[in-house]
Design an enzyme around this catalytic site. Sequence first.
Site, PDB file in Angstrom:
ATOM      1  N   ASP A  77      31.244 -26.252  -5.194  1.00 57.29           N
ATOM      2  CA  ASP A  77      31.288 -24.962  -4.512  1.00 57.29           C
ATOM      3  C   ASP A  77      31.401 -25.135  -2.996  1.00 57.29           C
ATOM      4  O   ASP A  77      32.033 -24.338  -2.313  1.00 57.29           O
ATOM      5  CB  ASP A  77      30.040 -24.134  -4.851  1.00 57.29           C
ATOM      6  N   GLY A  78      30.781 -26.196  -2.456  1.00 57.85           N
ATOM      7  CA  GLY A  78      30.864 -26.450  -1.019  1.00 57.85           C
ATOM      8  C   GLY A  78      32.291 -26.732  -0.576  1.00 57.85           C
ATOM      9  O   GLY A  78      32.744 -26.253   0.473  1.00 57.85           O
ATOM     10  N   ASP A 180      11.015 -17.748   9.798  1.00 56.45           N
ATOM     11  CA  ASP A 180      11.810 -18.919  10.172  1.00 56.45           C
ATOM     12  C   ASP A 180      13.291 -18.566  10.261  1.00 56.45           C
ATOM     13  O   ASP A 180      14.088 -19.338  10.800  1.00 56.45           O
ATOM     14  CB  ASP A 180      11.628 -20.047   9.158  1.00 56.45           C
ATOM     15  N   THR A 191      23.404 -16.442  -5.127  1.00 57.65           N
ATOM     16  CA  THR A 191      22.869 -17.517  -5.968  1.00 57.65           C
ATOM     17  C   THR A 191      22.748 -18.821  -5.186  1.00 57.65           C
ATOM     18  O   THR A 191      22.546 -19.883  -5.769  1.00 57.65           O
ATOM     19  CB  THR A 191      23.762 -17.734  -7.202  1.00 57.65           C
ATOM     20  N   TYR A 193      21.647 -19.979  -0.863  1.00 57.33           N
ATOM     21  CA  TYR A 193      20.491 -20.081   0.032  1.00 57.33           C
ATOM     22  C   TYR A 193      19.543 -18.892  -0.114  1.00 57.33           C
ATOM     23  O   TYR A 193      18.322 -19.037  -0.095  1.00 57.33           O
ATOM     24  CB  TYR A 193      21.015 -20.200   1.473  1.00 57.33           C
ATOM     25  N   SER A 196      17.153 -19.257  -3.074  1.00 56.40           N
ATOM     26  CA  SER A 196      16.088 -20.239  -2.882  1.00 56.40           C
ATOM     27  C   SER A 196      14.979 -19.697  -1.993  1.00 56.40           C
ATOM     28  O   SER A 196      13.894 -20.281  -1.916  1.00 56.40           O
ATOM     29  CB  SER A 196      16.659 -21.534  -2.286  1.00 56.40           C
ATOM     30  N   ALA A 215      10.842 -17.680   4.946  1.00 57.20           N
ATOM     31  CA  ALA A 215       9.426 -17.901   5.253  1.00 57.20           C
ATOM     32  C   ALA A 215       8.874 -16.827   6.188  1.00 57.20           C
ATOM     33  O   ALA A 215       8.429 -17.121   7.294  1.00 57.20           O
ATOM     34  CB  ALA A 215       9.232 -19.296   5.868  1.00 57.20           C
TER      35      ALA A 215
END
Length: 298
Positions: A77-78, A180, A191, A193, A196, A215
Site C-alpha cells: 500500500d505504501g 501529540d 484503516t 494511522y 491505530s 494521544a
Amino acid sequence: MATHNMKFALFGNIYQSRKSENIIKITECLAARGAVMCMEKMFYDFLVDTGRIKAGSVDVFEDGDFTADFVISLGGDGTLLRAAGHVGDKGTPILGINMGRLGFLADIVPSEIESAINSLYDGDYAIEEHSVICVEADDKPLEHSSFALNDIAVLKRDTASMITIHAEINGEYLVTYQADGLIVSTPTGSTAYSLSNGGPIIVPRTGTLCLTPVAPHSLNIRPIVIPDDTEITLTVESRSHNFLIAVDGQSEKCAENTRLTVRKAPYAIKIVKRSSQRYFSTLREKMMWGADTRMAKN
C-alpha cells in the site's frame, strides 16, 4: 476488449528486493500482450543495480512525467500511495500488486498477476474512486506534496511536549486538542494511522473525513467524522515553536501559528479492482475484523 497497444507505467518498492521478485513475470505478461511499458526512474535504477533487468531495456520517466492507460504498482500500500502521488490529477487508473501482506489498495497477489493483466485487456474490472485531501499552509502549498490519499497529520516533534491544536470546521470553532497530534483521514486512510489511534473504520466512497487525535491529554476528546465537503482550519501552538505536518507519511517542519487549511482535492485517485474482489472480505482477512478469539480456543 482493448483494441490498441496499451501503455503501462510501472512503479515499485525500492527498499525491499523481495518485493520486486515478480517484475520479470509482469514485464513478460505485458510484452506478450504487445503492451508499451515505461518505468519510474528510481524503480528502474533499483532493478538495474540489483541485476533484475538490463540497462536500456525499458523506457524511463521521472516523477509524474508520463502518460499511460494504466499504472501498475508493485509493492504494498505504501508503494501505491507513492504512485498515486505521482499520478495526481491525471486520472490514470492504478493496479496494485502486493508483494507482502494483503493490502486494501494493493490487493492483487503475485499468483494473480497474469489473470489480472488479462482482465485489464478484457475489460473485466471495476474502477473504485478514492477521495484525496489537500493542505495549504497560510494559503500556500507545502514545500513537498500537499495531497494525500490516506491522511494529513499534525504532529509534535520527537522530543517536544504535546502540542495545542485549535480546530475550526467551515469557520466554526470545533475544539482545542491538547495531544501529540491530530490526524485528518479519508475513508481510504481510516484503516491506517487513524485506526491505530482509535479511529473508526470508514468504508470507501462514504463522503466523509475523520479527525482522530494522537494521544490526547483529555479522555473526553474522541474521533469525529465530518462530511468531506467541509473545510478544516488548524492552528498549532508548541513549546518548541514548530511542529511536523505529515502528508501520507512524508513529513516536513512547520512554524508555530501557521494556519493550515485542509479540504477535499478537486480530483480522485482511481484504483483498479478485480470484479471478484470485495472490501469486507479484505477487512476480515487483513484486520482479523470480527474474529471471535473465543471460538479459536474451543
